[in-house]
Design an enzyme around this catalytic site. Structure first.
Site, PDB file in Angstrom:
ATOM      1  N   TYR A 175       0.839  -1.211   0.000  1.00  0.00           N
ATOM      2  CA  TYR A 175       0.000   0.000   0.000  1.00  0.00           C
ATOM      3  C   TYR A 175       0.871   1.258   0.000  1.00  0.00           C
ATOM      4  O   TYR A 175       0.695   2.157  -0.825  1.00  0.00           O
ATOM      5  CB  TYR A 175      -0.897  -0.019   1.229  1.00  0.00           C
ATOM      6  CG  TYR A 175      -1.882   1.125   1.336  1.00  0.00           C
ATOM      7  CD1 TYR A 175      -2.918   1.265   0.415  1.00  0.00           C
ATOM      8  CD2 TYR A 175      -1.797   2.050   2.377  1.00  0.00           C
ATOM      9  CE1 TYR A 175      -3.837   2.293   0.529  1.00  0.00           C
ATOM     10  CE2 TYR A 175      -2.723   3.078   2.491  1.00  0.00           C
ATOM     11  CZ  TYR A 175      -3.736   3.198   1.575  1.00  0.00           C
ATOM     12  OH  TYR A 175      -4.649   4.221   1.689  1.00  0.00           O
ATOM     13  N   GLU A 223       4.034   1.762  -0.761  1.00  0.00           N
ATOM     14  CA  GLU A 223       4.843   2.000  -1.961  1.00  0.00           C
ATOM     15  C   GLU A 223       3.967   2.299  -3.182  1.00  0.00           C
ATOM     16  O   GLU A 223       4.355   3.083  -4.047  1.00  0.00           O
ATOM     17  CB  GLU A 223       5.777   0.823  -2.229  1.00  0.00           C
ATOM     18  CG  GLU A 223       6.882   0.692  -1.194  1.00  0.00           C
ATOM     19  CD  GLU A 223       7.769   1.928  -1.066  1.00  0.00           C
ATOM     20  OE1 GLU A 223       7.922   2.687  -2.048  1.00  0.00           O
ATOM     21  OE2 GLU A 223       8.305   2.153   0.036  1.00  0.00           O
ATOM     22  N   LYS A 256       1.173   3.911  -3.121  1.00  0.00           N
ATOM     23  CA  LYS A 256       0.759   5.320  -2.989  1.00  0.00           C
ATOM     24  C   LYS A 256       1.935   6.267  -3.220  1.00  0.00           C
ATOM     25  O   LYS A 256       1.761   7.361  -3.769  1.00  0.00           O
ATOM     26  CB  LYS A 256       0.135   5.561  -1.616  1.00  0.00           C
ATOM     27  CG  LYS A 256      -1.241   4.901  -1.437  1.00  0.00           C
ATOM     28  CD  LYS A 256      -2.323   5.556  -2.298  1.00  0.00           C
ATOM     29  CE  LYS A 256      -3.707   5.025  -1.947  1.00  0.00           C
ATOM     30  NZ  LYS A 256      -4.755   5.605  -2.799  1.00  0.00           N
ATOM     31  N   VAL A 265      -9.499   0.061  13.103  1.00  0.00           N
ATOM     32  CA  VAL A 265      -9.743   0.165  14.535  1.00  0.00           C
ATOM     33  C   VAL A 265     -11.155   0.687  14.863  1.00  0.00           C
ATOM     34  O   VAL A 265     -11.771   0.212  15.823  1.00  0.00           O
ATOM     35  CB  VAL A 265      -8.617   0.995  15.208  1.00  0.00           C
ATOM     36  CG1 VAL A 265      -8.679   2.457  14.823  1.00  0.00           C
ATOM     37  CG2 VAL A 265      -8.624   0.805  16.691  1.00  0.00           C
ATOM     38  N   GLY A 279      -0.864  -4.676  20.738  1.00  0.00           N
ATOM     39  CA  GLY A 279       0.300  -4.253  21.509  1.00  0.00           C
ATOM     40  C   GLY A 279      -0.148  -3.806  22.885  1.00  0.00           C
ATOM     41  O   GLY A 279      -1.116  -4.332  23.436  1.00  0.00           O
ATOM     42  N   GLY A 338      -1.169  -0.801  23.275  1.00  0.00           N
ATOM     43  CA  GLY A 338      -2.114   0.284  23.012  1.00  0.00           C
ATOM     44  C   GLY A 338      -1.501   1.657  23.172  1.00  0.00           C
ATOM     45  O   GLY A 338      -2.203   2.656  23.271  1.00  0.00           O
ATOM     46  N   GLN A 364       0.455   3.039  20.881  1.00  0.00           N
ATOM     47  CA  GLN A 364       0.580   3.696  19.572  1.00  0.00           C
ATOM     48  C   GLN A 364      -0.556   4.721  19.418  1.00  0.00           C
ATOM     49  O   GLN A 364      -1.653   4.507  19.944  1.00  0.00           O
ATOM     50  CB  GLN A 364       0.564   2.663  18.426  1.00  0.00           C
ATOM     51  CG  GLN A 364      -0.726   1.944  18.168  1.00  0.00           C
ATOM     52  CD  GLN A 364      -0.945   0.721  19.050  1.00  0.00           C
ATOM     53  OE1 GLN A 364      -0.518   0.690  20.196  1.00  0.00           O
ATOM     54  NE2 GLN A 364      -1.640  -0.275  18.528  1.00  0.00           N
TER      55      GLN A 364
HETATM   56  N1  UDP Z   1      -5.816  -1.562  16.242  1.00  0.00           N
HETATM   57  C1  UDP Z   1      -6.126  -2.159  17.454  1.00  0.00           C
HETATM   58  N2  UDP Z   1      -7.131  -3.084  17.488  1.00  0.00           N
HETATM   59  C2  UDP Z   1      -7.845  -3.448  16.395  1.00  0.00           C
HETATM   60  C3  UDP Z   1      -7.544  -2.831  15.169  1.00  0.00           C
HETATM   61  C4  UDP Z   1      -6.520  -1.892  15.112  1.00  0.00           C
HETATM   62  O1  UDP Z   1      -5.504  -1.844  18.492  1.00  0.00           O
HETATM   63  O2  UDP Z   1      -8.729  -4.303  16.530  1.00  0.00           O
HETATM   64  C5  UDP Z   1      -4.754  -0.546  16.194  1.00  0.00           C
HETATM   65  C6  UDP Z   1      -3.685  -0.799  15.133  1.00  0.00           C
HETATM   66  O3  UDP Z   1      -2.659  -1.623  15.672  1.00  0.00           O
HETATM   67  C7  UDP Z   1      -3.205   0.598  14.837  1.00  0.00           C
HETATM   68  C8  UDP Z   1      -4.440   1.471  15.074  1.00  0.00           C
HETATM   69  O4  UDP Z   1      -5.341   0.678  15.832  1.00  0.00           O
HETATM   70  O5  UDP Z   1      -2.202   0.975  15.754  1.00  0.00           O
HETATM   71  C9  UDP Z   1      -5.132   1.912  13.789  1.00  0.00           C
HETATM   72  O6  UDP Z   1      -5.312   0.773  12.986  1.00  0.00           O
HETATM   73  P1  UDP Z   1      -6.096   0.791  11.619  1.00  0.00           P
HETATM   74  O7  UDP Z   1      -6.087  -0.608  11.099  1.00  0.00           O
HETATM   75  O8  UDP Z   1      -7.416   1.438  11.802  1.00  0.00           O
HETATM   76  O9  UDP Z   1      -5.281   1.718  10.612  1.00  0.00           O
HETATM   77  P2  UDP Z   1      -3.771   2.243  10.510  1.00  0.00           P
HETATM   78  O10 UDP Z   1      -3.812   3.595  11.105  1.00  0.00           O
HETATM   79  O11 UDP Z   1      -2.834   1.322  11.264  1.00  0.00           O
HETATM   80  O12 UDP Z   1      -3.503   2.239   9.057  1.00  0.00           O
END
Ligand code: UDP
Length: 314
Positions: A150, A152, A154, A192, A210, A212, A214
């Site tokens: 994705y 690369e 974009k 998410v 993780g 959480g 991030q």
């Molecule tokens: N995430 C999460 N639980 C989920 C789905 C996503 O904690 O069930 C986290 C994911 O690891 C990321 C963030 O939520 O850090 C956003 O994920 P998303 O897939 O929405 O898009 P991204 O911003 O990573 O492209």
């Protein structure tokens, strides 16, 4: 129909963002030609436009030659799988639509003397070492990781867009879209917002990846589409970030979703996916200064609309 009515082509028109864009364009007086192959889009997103004389739909893969007889004023290139889950499932299609699809959409714009807008992404910044991310930051992307297809594609799409701009003098715009949410996201697209909201509504464990820690910054879809419309109509041909700079950790976000849905869900920690960006927040100085744009919809208001939509889908 007035002779002056502009015609817009929207690729990915049956997707989450493409369908909201088509609605806004029809509302602003455009004739819209929507194109989608339904790989991740849904007919439900555009069903309400069926029968509207200002909306025409073509089921097509935009990596194939796009043949249109009518004049076109604007090409909005939104077609692409857009969730990490989708591009893991469709890596080749993701690479093809970002490269070959962008080439075809640019070719259409060149032939029709139309203005072109590329839906690019914050993913071009990868796992960013600069925070928040201004447009001048070149990014930190793992080319061969699970997100590489994705990111690369974009990045290539941006380069191709600038190529057509410089070589063929096509009027081009590039929007870098940050995390966006709202009605018409697919319940099971793995992102998410649909994940947390559907889990909370079912009182099932909310899966935080993780620890959480991030961060992400979420923009409501109507704000985003307004910003993109203004960019297309502006005179600025370099990339512009559109997103909401209100940043939070995924653990905070999970707690907020549980609170607003009045859910009995507990948080369940799951492994962090590879190359998951640790932080993401747009620097929107350019959008503010060039487009007079900033997000208006609060997280509380946006989540209310989104939760109402998902409640009906569950
Ligand atoms: N995430 C999460 N639980 C989920 C789905 C996503 O904690 O069930 C986290 C994911 O690891 C990321 C963030 O939520 O850090 C956003 O994920 P998303 O897939 O929405 O898009 P991204 O911003 O990573 O492209």
């Amino acid at each position: 129909m007035s002779k002056k009515q502009p015609t817009s082509v929207v690729t990915g028109a049956a997707g989450f963002l493409g369908s909201h864009l088509a609605d806004l364009l029809v509302a602003r007086g455009h004739k819209v030609i929507g194109i989608d192959n339904f790989i991740t889009g849904s007919v439900d997103n555009i069903a309400h436009l069926g029968g509207n004389p200002n909306f025409k739909f073509i089921q097509q893969d935009v990596t194939e030659f796009i043949f249109l007889t009518e004049p076109v004023n604007y090409v909005w290139h939104f077609a692409s799988p857009a969730s990490p889950f989708d591009y893991l499932n469709f890596p080749i299609q993701t690479l093809k639509v970002g490269s070959l699809g962008t080439h075809k959409a640019l070719g259409l714009a060149k032939y029709k003397h139309a203005r072109f807008l590329l839906a690019s992404t914050s993913e071009i910044y990868g796992d960013p070492n600069v925070h928040p991310q201004p447009e001048e930051y070149w990014g930190n992307v793992n080319t061969i990781g699970p997100r590489g297809c994705y990111d690369e594609a974009k990045r290539f799409a941006e380069a191709m867009t600038m190529g057509y701009h410089r070589e063929h003098k096509v009027q081009t715009r590039i929007v870098r879209i940050f995390n966006t949410y709202g009605p018409r996201m697919r319940l099971n697209d793995g992102r998410v917002v649909p994940a947390f909201v559907s889990q909370a509504l079912k009182n099932k464990p909310v899966t935080v990846f993780g620890k959480g820690r991030q961060t992400r910054s979420f923009c409501y879809v109507s704000d985003l589409i307004e910003g993109i419309y203004r960019l297309m109509m502006s005179g600025y041909d370099l990339p512009v970030n559109i997103g909401n700079p209100t940043e939070m950790t995924m653990l905070q976000f999970a707690e907020e979703i549980i609170r607003v849905t009045k859910s009995k869900s507990k948080i369940a920690f799951k492994p962090l996916p590879q190359d998951d960006p640790k932080q993401r927040r747009p620097d929107i100085t350019k959008a503010r200064e060039l487009l007079g744009w900033s997000p208006k919809v609060s997280l509380a208001d946006g989540l209310r609309e989104t939760i109402a939509y998902f409640s009906k889908k569950i």
